[in-house]
Design an enzyme around this catalytic site. Structure first.
Site, PDB file in Angstrom:
ATOM      1  N   GLN A 227       0.818  -1.205   0.000  1.00 23.42           N
ATOM      2  CA  GLN A 227       0.000   0.000   0.000  1.00 23.42           C
ATOM      3  C   GLN A 227       0.859   1.264   0.000  1.00 23.42           C
ATOM      4  O   GLN A 227       0.331   2.355  -0.020  1.00 23.42           O
ATOM      5  CB  GLN A 227      -0.908   0.008   1.248  1.00 23.42           C
ATOM      6  N   ARG A 374      -8.785  -1.587   8.168  1.00 21.27           N
ATOM      7  CA  ARG A 374      -9.651  -0.612   7.505  1.00 21.27           C
ATOM      8  C   ARG A 374     -10.038   0.512   8.470  1.00 21.27           C
ATOM      9  O   ARG A 374     -11.218   0.803   8.666  1.00 21.27           O
ATOM     10  CB  ARG A 374     -10.893  -1.313   6.975  1.00 21.27           C
ATOM     11  N   CYS A 375      -9.035   1.086   9.137  1.00 19.28           N
ATOM     12  CA  CYS A 375      -9.355   2.191  10.039  1.00 19.28           C
ATOM     13  C   CYS A 375      -8.157   3.095  10.154  1.00 19.28           C
ATOM     14  O   CYS A 375      -7.024   2.692   9.958  1.00 19.28           O
ATOM     15  CB  CYS A 375      -9.805   1.669  11.394  1.00 19.28           C
ATOM     16  N   GLU A 744     -13.102   4.189   5.416  1.00 18.87           N
ATOM     17  CA  GLU A 744     -13.062   3.458   6.668  1.00 18.87           C
ATOM     18  C   GLU A 744     -14.157   3.842   7.655  1.00 18.87           C
ATOM     19  O   GLU A 744     -14.327   3.199   8.688  1.00 18.87           O
ATOM     20  CB  GLU A 744     -11.684   3.660   7.313  1.00 18.87           C
TER      21      GLU A 744
END
Lengths: 789, 291, 168
Positions: A227, A374-375, A744
């Site tokens: 990423q 996902r945060c 998110e």
């Protein structure tokens, strides 16, 4: 407040507000995506990894002779081999260090112990079974509270005698004395203990790489599921000594990231060493068990929080004490100044006069981490705590949880709002979002239904979560990772015939960057989005950027794209003045063209101006039409929302089912409504997952009890409800597009809505709190203890 | 995850398959649908020298109704069984069970014979065959024998099948009049192995009393087993919710669950009580023709 | 290492190879035939990313041996587009935003195709049941269900007049 802003561009141009179909999809629907496992290079060999069955043990010896004699086996690499080159340890993004391969001690189950390189994948898999490791088990520490006891075994003696304990760091935020005073002066203090368990992102694609070192050119091509390609290149250069100019990191298509593809894993470093050693491309693809057992985890926060209240329900203060379990190394992917991420956003959507937050971190015999799931940097932990706590506070003072929230929300007229832990919320309208969610779900009717069902002995609950997110890291005065400031970048080149290429420092993993970022250019320049090619993930061509995680792409790279487009637009203005023989000051920009103010028929389109930039630019002006922008955001953005959830509980079995879930999100101005809804659907499902199904538990010996998808339970289509979504729109005042980021929000906001609904269903039995995941046996135990089951 | 090495043969007839099993006794493993065996091979928990794939052996995947019983070929897939209307009409429990195994892909390829011979205590068919007092036909080069389901499951992954035998047929009796049957499975998530599964069959007499009962339990002992004490307690009793609750308690008395990721043993025992009562209730309502 | 010869028809073309008996079908397709649209996600037959059709039935190709498929006809995602025209499911996944990272998509489309072959007019619940063996981490399934329903409607509409009645 509207549901969506009306687009100002045509469908052909497809600027902001158009639900343009995704440009990346034609290759994916045909099976022509190129993921890491699809990368095949000439002369390529395979790596497989020997892993420890023990969570803590001394390695007495490693015997690889049988493996080395097997067909196709080229090399076996151990920690002792790496030690010779000083590569047996590597730095983590959090300033700690972790083993690439152990020299003498393994620290968690499934830790890498040795690597086998063979001509084929199958030969490598055979050979790892013939590497014999003699272990002597050591005492295992799995509980972070026990890890901090004085007699606990010291897990990291490498830190030296002055750090002969398992305490990693202490971090605090807010005013301790003022908060203590505020709580002491309150009518009552409501406490809660919340454990937010260890989970795993479990993207459907696991991690992997192909390291391709060319000894003749002295050049490393590193293909990897990352990423953050640019940070990888810098880290690899620092660790290996290869100049950054001789390293190219290429990401290809990524089969989901969610934070799990931010860290640099030992397998990557070993692959590079193997390629350096053999002079051949080395491929390593994790299997699912390796992924679940050894890659970075998320969460694992033990939180104690207290909320001060007046008798009328007014919140007076918040005090939070937290213990973070980081495994054997702090390999968190957090900004340097924030070892607990942005956890101090825990005051949430509420006007809380005083707050104090402290976090301590401990080592245990578990895999190192953590990353987000996902945060945005520990926001889920913060939101879960405050949203559970306000529900409990409402119960204590005898108020409806919706009314309690309405009473304590930060009001619209208070923005920009400075929180007691130091954040400046950019914009918000919390009352409107909650009202909309309550109306959409029919809150009052549901409360009536609940009362009737309760009278019949049936269990039904309604849960609310009104979250505030904090995304878009971040301003360079505060935010860096390993010293690199958290700007992001966009480079835009408009070609002579009017199409363009946009290169970005961020990295799509399914978010649809090829589409949305093209739409931003379309919005700003009037070039049809279909003619804007978006490229990411090749460090040789893309401008430097920190990558995609923590919902930072739209807030940072989206802003960079808007700004770079405006730079181009400004240059085009001077080209237009030249062509129209007027002053640049007399020109106005509308719908992709510069026209003479007052003479709308005298204009030049962006396509005409692009052509002129290469064929007819004025003397003294640089030819071409391209620009770059490194965007340093002035602030973070603060998306928010209100979620309401209805659950039914099977009294006999403890099974929880989500009957309805309404999500009202506000992420500011929207680039592509279809994609935003898709992000929310996915985020909600990744909020449902840890609420009811997913957890990585360990037994007392440090054995991972959820090491396959047979026990790590991702929700299927059958458990996932038909999500109901709606929007309010409160633009960010400082973002060039008024956008905030959304990837998110739903993962952050959903779990407390579900947990609150389950607790609400059981509240008449005296239940005040339950930790997620709310598995059937956990719910049944409560029902059993309360004499219901 | 990569399996270890093995040889593979695909015999064209049952006789040929049985000859291979006899000649390579102890080395060979039968491959049917593969959804039980392949995960074990990939995890290298099983490393047979030879796989004998039965896909080319004809006549093993039929579903036939004889005057005496139902005969389901060992290689009949879960899906074929699921879609058999005649079987479902007589034994609704079959459709309950087949529809809940794994997921559609698993049901397309997994077979009843493979599932029963594999004898995972968490797989669903064994409890059903136990409850219905069915039997398994096993064939070897030396001949054929029929083994009652009760007594067939010896231990985890271990049955009374000899290494040289193939499970060719599952036989189920015909349902007498006023009979109802049901399989109720508690799972953590779709496609999961059962936390607890209960197969129940009840035959009522003219007065509404239970003439005979069958109860098979999944996933709560080292093997699937028949809850014989509960069955005995139900005979002669009026079919009634209270009796089913009592039967659930008795069934739990025979269960020996272990704590695992599905939940602690205490929970599983409670679920034996609960799910047994539910399965009996559904079976009774079907016997009464009300479900 | 002994090998065995396999001959399979993949997307209409006969393909042959000499393989180890233990070679997984997914690796035959990907590593030997270069058809990389079929993915591996979990190794334990839970995620369905590797779903292909073997003799018309959907199967998880990570849980089938290449030698088991010898002689079979196999359809993969690469065989869905016909004559330059996307299969209605491919089109629908695109139209309805039924994919994000795209990794589960080939398996999801193959399973959906099988589902619509057995149940041309499914309810939403039927659809969810039909894809319960295919995990998606990105979409939350909402738009996948919509996409499958769009394709189902299109396939029903394109069916020749009376074909439904004739087969009933």
């Amino acid at each position: 407040m509207t549901e969506a802003q009306a687009p100002t561009t045509t469908a052909e141009v497809a600027g902001m507000g158009h639900s343009m179909k995704r440009k990346e999809d034609p290759r994916f629907i045909r099976g022509q995506g190129e993921y890491i496992e699809d990368v095949v290079l000439p002369n390529m060999v395979w790596m497989d990894i020997v892993r420890s069955p023990y969570a803590h043990a001394t390695i007495k010896s490693i015997d690889a002779s049988e493996a080395l004699a097997m067909p196709g086996v080229l090399a076996v690499i151990t920690g002792k081999d790496l030690e010779k080159a000083g590569l047996h340890w590597m730095p983590t993004l959090a300033g700690d260090k972790q083993m690439v391969l152990p020299v003498d001690t393994v620290m968690y189950q499934a830790q890498e112990v040795a690597a086998v390189i063979a001509e084929t994948r199958y030969q490598a898999a055979d050979a790892i079974q013939a590497v014999y490791v003699d272990y002597e088990p050591l005492p295992v520490v799995v509980d972070p509270f026990k890890a901090l006891e004085p007699d606990a075994p010291v897990l990291r003696p490498d830190r030296g005698p002055e750090k002969a304990n398992n305490h990693i760091w202490h971090w605090e935020s807010g005013d301790r004395a003022a908060t203590d005073a505020a709580l002491a002066a309150s009518d009552r203090v409501v406490p809660i203990d919340v454990y937010i368990p260890r989970i795993h992102v479990a993207s459907i694609e696991t991690c992997g790489c192909v390291a391709d070192f060319d000894p003749v050119r002295g050049h490393l091509d590193f293909h990897v599921t990352s990423q953050a390609a640019h940070v990888y290149r810098t880290v690899i250069s620092l660790v290996s000594g290869i100049p950054e100019s001789s390293i190219r990191v290429k990401t290809h298509d990524i089969g989901g990231g969610f934070g799990g593809k931010v860290p640099v894993y030992p397998g990557y470093v070993i692959s590079i060493v193997a390629s350096l050693t053999l002079g051949r491309p080395v491929k390593w693809i994790e299997d699912r068990s390796e992924n679940l057992q050894a890659d970075s985890f998320a969460r694992d926060y033990h939180v104690h929080a207290e909320l001060g209240l007046q008798n009328d329900g007014t919140i007076t203060g918040l005090r939070v004490k937290t213990l973070a379990d980081h495994g054997y190394s702090d390999a968190a992917a957090d900004p340097s100044k924030f070892p607990a991420g942005l956890f101090n956003v825990i005051t949430g959507s509420y006007d809380i006069p005083q707050a104090f937050v402290e976090v301590d971190a401990a080592y245990t015999n578990k895999p190192p981490g953590g990353v987000a799931y996902r945060c945005s940097f520990r926001v889920t932990e913060a939101v879960h705590t405050i949203e559970r706590l306000v529900d409990e506070a409402a119960r204590v003072v005898g108020m409806d949880p919706a009314a309690f929230r309405m009473k304590n929300f930060i009001r619209k007229d208070q923005f920009p709002y400075h929180t007691p832990t130091g954040w400046d919320y950019d914009s918000g309208d919390y009352h409107t979002a909650l009202r909309k969610a309550l109306d959409l779900i029919g809150y009052d009717e549901l409360r009536k239904e609940q009362a009737e069902k309760r009278a019949r002995g049936e269990l039904m609950g309604i849960g609310i979560s009104s979250f505030t997110e904090i995304v878009g890291a971040g301003p360079s005065h505060t935010f860096d990772i390993i010293g690199i400031k958290m700007f992001d970048s966009a480079e835009l080149r408009v070609h002579p015939t009017g199409s363009a290429i946009l290169r970005l420092g961020v990295q799509s993993q399914g978010q649809g960057h090829e589409t949305t970022f093209a739409q931003i250019v379309a919005e700003e320049l009037g070039i049809p989005a279909s003619k804007v090619k978006v490229e990411e993930g090749d460090t040789d061509t893309a401008p430097y950027g920190l990558g995609t995680y923590a919902s930072r792409s739209t807030p940072v790279a989206g802003a960079a794209t808007a700004v770079v487009s405006r730079k181009i637009r400004e240059k085009a203005r001077h080209l237009a003045a030249h062509l129209l023989e007027c002053s640049a000051d007399d020109l106005e920009w509308t719908n992709g063209k510069w026209s003479v103010r007052g003479s709308p028929d005298r204009f030049k389109t962006i396509a005409e101006l692009a052509f002129a930039a290469y064929t007819n630019h004025p003397q003294g002006m640089e030819a071409g039409l391209e620009a770059v922008d490194y965007y340093d955001p002035p602030n973070l953005t603060f998306p928010f929302g209100s979620y309401v959830c209805v659950v039914d509980i099977d009294k006999g079995t403890g099974q929880v089912s989500v009957r309805r879930f309404v999500a009202v999100d506000d992420c500011g101005n929207i680039i592509n409504p279809m994609i935003v809804d898709g992000q929310i659907h996915g985020g909600l499902t990744m909020g449902l997952a840890p609420s009811l199904y997913e957890e990585i538990p360990y037994d007392e010996n440090g054995n991972n009890l959820a090491g396959t998808f047979m026990d790590y339970l991702l929700p299927t289509a059958l458990e996932t409800p038909a999500w109901e979504t709606a929007k309010t729109i409160t633009p960010s005042p400082h973002h060039p597009l008024g956008a905030k980021g959304v990837g998110e929000s739903a993962t952050v906001g959903a779990p407390p809505a579900i947990a609150n609904a389950v607790v609400d269903a059981l509240s008449h039995l005296g239940v005040t709190h339950m930790d997620i995941p709310l598995t059937p046996h956990k719910v049944w135990r409560v029902l059993h203890e309360k004499g219901v089951a | 995850m990569i399996p270890g090495q093995f040889e593979y043969v695909r015999p064209g007839s049952l006789d040929e398959a049985l000859r291979i099993l006899r000649d390579r006794e102890g080395e060979a493993k039968i491959l049917s649908g593969g959804y039980s065996l392949l995960p074990l091979l990939k995890l290298r928990l099983a490393q047979p020298a030879l796989l004998v794939d039965l896909q080319a052996v004809g006549g093993l995947d039929g579903i036939a109704r004889t005057d005496d019983d139902w005969r389901i070929g060992g290689r009949a897939t879960h899906r074929r069984i699921l879609e058999h209307d005649g079987l479902a009409a007589e034994w609704p429990i079959i459709r309950d069970t087949a529809g809940g195994i794994g997921d559609p892909q698993v049901r397309n390829w997994g077979t009843i014979g493979g599932s029963c011979a594999h004898a995972d205590p968490g797989s669903d068919w064994p409890a059903v065959v136990l409850a219905l007092r069915g039997s398994f036909t096993c064939r070897s080069a030396g001949g054929e024998r029929t083994l009652a389901a009760r007594g067939f499951f010896l231990d985890t992954f271990q049955t009374a099948i000899d290494a040289t035998e193939v499970l060719t047929e599952v036989r189920l009796p015909h349902a007498p009049g006023r009979t109802g049957s049901a399989y109720v499975k508690l799972e953590r998530r779709a496609g999961d192995f059962a936390t607890v599964g209960v197969a129940a069959v009840l035959t009522l007499d003219d007065s509404g009393r239970i003439a005979s009962a069958g109860i098979g339990l999944t996933a709560v002992a080292e093997t699937p087993f028949a809850a014989t004490d509960a069955e005995a307690a139900l005979v002669g009793v009026v079919a009634h919710d209270e009796a089913f609750g009592v039967a659930g308690g008795i069934a739990a008395g025979q269960a020996r669950p272990t704590s695992d990721s599905h939940g602690p043993a205490e929970y599983k025992l409670a679920m034996v009580r609960e799910i047994t009562a539910r399965a009996l209730r559904l079976a009774a309502s079907r016997a009464h023709g009300t479900a | 290492m002994t090998t065995q010869h396999v001959s399979v028809t993949v997307n209409g073309a006969v393909r042959e190879a000499d393989v180890e008996p233990r070679l997984l079908l997914v690796h035959l397709l990907r590593d030997v035939f270069g058809l990389t649209g079929t993915h591996t996600g979990c190794d334990t037959s839970n995620c369905g990313a590797c779903t292909v059709h073997v003799n018309g039935e959907s199967a998880k190709s990570c849980t089938m041996l290449a030698v088991q498929a010898n002689g079979a006809s196999i359809t993969t995602i690469e065989g869905m587009e016909q004559g330059g025209k996307l299969h209605p499911l491919q089109q629908a996944f695109w139209d309805q935003h039924g994919l994000q990272c795209g990794f589960c998509t080939p398996g999801m489309i193959m399973q959906s195709a099988w589902l619509l072959g057995t149940n041309p007019d499914p309810t939403d619940h039927d659809v969810r049941e039909g894809i319960a063996g295919n995990l998606c981490r990105c979409t939350g399934y909402v738009n996948i269900v919509k996409a499958i329903q769009q394709a189902a409607a299109e396939l029903r509409a394109s069916e020749p007049e009376g074909a439904g009645a004739a087969s009933a």
